[in-house]
Motif scaffolding. Sequence first.
Motif, PDB file in Angstrom:
ATOM      1  N   ALA A  50      68.875 126.857  59.535  1.00  0.00           N
ATOM      2  CA  ALA A  50      68.520 126.058  58.357  1.00  0.00           C
ATOM      3  C   ALA A  50      69.330 126.489  57.148  1.00  0.00           C
ATOM      4  N   SER A  53      72.872 125.256  57.489  1.00  0.00           N
ATOM      5  CA  SER A  53      72.927 123.826  57.192  1.00  0.00           C
ATOM      6  C   SER A  53      72.840 123.588  55.689  1.00  0.00           C
ATOM      7  N   LEU A  54      72.003 124.356  55.019  1.00  0.00           N
ATOM      8  CA  LEU A  54      71.857 124.232  53.570  1.00  0.00           C
ATOM      9  C   LEU A  54      73.162 124.591  52.858  1.00  0.00           C
ATOM     10  N   ARG A  63      73.195 117.983  56.124  1.00  0.00           N
ATOM     11  CA  ARG A  63      71.966 117.578  56.811  1.00  0.00           C
ATOM     12  C   ARG A  63      70.788 118.351  56.228  1.00  0.00           C
ATOM     13  N   ASP A  64      69.628 117.736  56.233  1.00  0.00           N
ATOM     14  CA  ASP A  64      68.421 118.407  55.756  1.00  0.00           C
ATOM     15  C   ASP A  64      68.219 119.700  56.558  1.00  0.00           C
ATOM     16  N   PRO A  65      68.086 120.843  55.894  1.00  0.00           N
ATOM     17  CA  PRO A  65      67.949 122.117  56.611  1.00  0.00           C
ATOM     18  C   PRO A  65      66.742 122.151  57.545  1.00  0.00           C
ATOM     19  N   CYS A  66      65.671 121.493  57.150  1.00  0.00           N
ATOM     20  CA  CYS A  66      64.477 121.521  57.991  1.00  0.00           C
ATOM     21  C   CYS A  66      64.656 120.689  59.262  1.00  0.00           C
ATOM     22  N   VAL A  67      65.506 119.668  59.200  1.00  0.00           N
ATOM     23  CA  VAL A  67      65.810 118.898  60.412  1.00  0.00           C
ATOM     24  C   VAL A  67      66.594 119.772  61.385  1.00  0.00           C
ATOM     25  N   SER A  68      67.540 120.550  60.861  1.00  0.00           N
ATOM     26  CA  SER A  68      68.283 121.491  61.701  1.00  0.00           C
ATOM     27  C   SER A  68      67.341 122.536  62.292  1.00  0.00           C
ATOM     28  N   CYS A  83      58.565 124.755  57.001  1.00  0.00           N
ATOM     29  CA  CYS A  83      59.929 124.978  56.541  1.00  0.00           C
ATOM     30  C   CYS A  83      59.935 124.710  55.044  1.00  0.00           C
ATOM     31  N   VAL A  85      62.271 125.108  51.510  1.00  0.00           N
ATOM     32  CA  VAL A  85      63.568 125.386  50.902  1.00  0.00           C
ATOM     33  C   VAL A  85      63.327 125.648  49.423  1.00  0.00           C
ATOM     34  N   VAL A  90      65.705 129.705  52.577  1.00  0.00           N
ATOM     35  CA  VAL A  90      64.879 128.941  53.507  1.00  0.00           C
ATOM     36  C   VAL A  90      63.872 129.897  54.139  1.00  0.00           C
TER      37      VAL A  90
END
Length: 122
Positions: A50, A53-54, A63-68, A83, A85, A90
Motif C-alpha cells: 500500500a 502504491s501511495l 492506484r488507491d493504496p487500499c485497493v493494492s 486500511c 492512509v 499507511v
Amino acid sequence: MPDDRGAATVLALAMAGVLLLVGAAAGVVGAIVVAQRRAQAAADLTALAAAASLAGRGGHPGRDPCVSAVGVADDNGAELVSCRVSGREVRVEVRVPGPRWLGQDQDLIAAARAGPALPRPP
C-alpha cells in the motif's frame, strides 16, 4: 492378600491419556504461533504494498493504496480488516483464520504500518 494384577495397566492408560492431552495442547499452541506469524507477515507485506502504491513505486502507480492492499492481503491468505492512509503513511490490519482445534475458534488479527521513518524522540 488382594490381587494387584492389572493395576499397572490402568496407570499406563491414565499416563497415556495425559500425554495425549499435553501433546494436543502443544499442537494447538504451535498452530496458533504459526498462524500469528503468518498474519504478521501478511500485514507487513500488505502495508508495504500500500505504501509503495501511495508513493507511485508499486506495480500500479496512482492506484488507491487500499485497493493494492486488498490484493496483497488476499494473495497471502488474509482478509484486509482496515486500511488508513494518513499523509504518506499507511496503517493496515489483516485477519487470518486461526486453527480450529480443541475449541479454538478465533481468527488472528495483525497490524502493520508503512511509510517514512518516524522521528526519534529527543
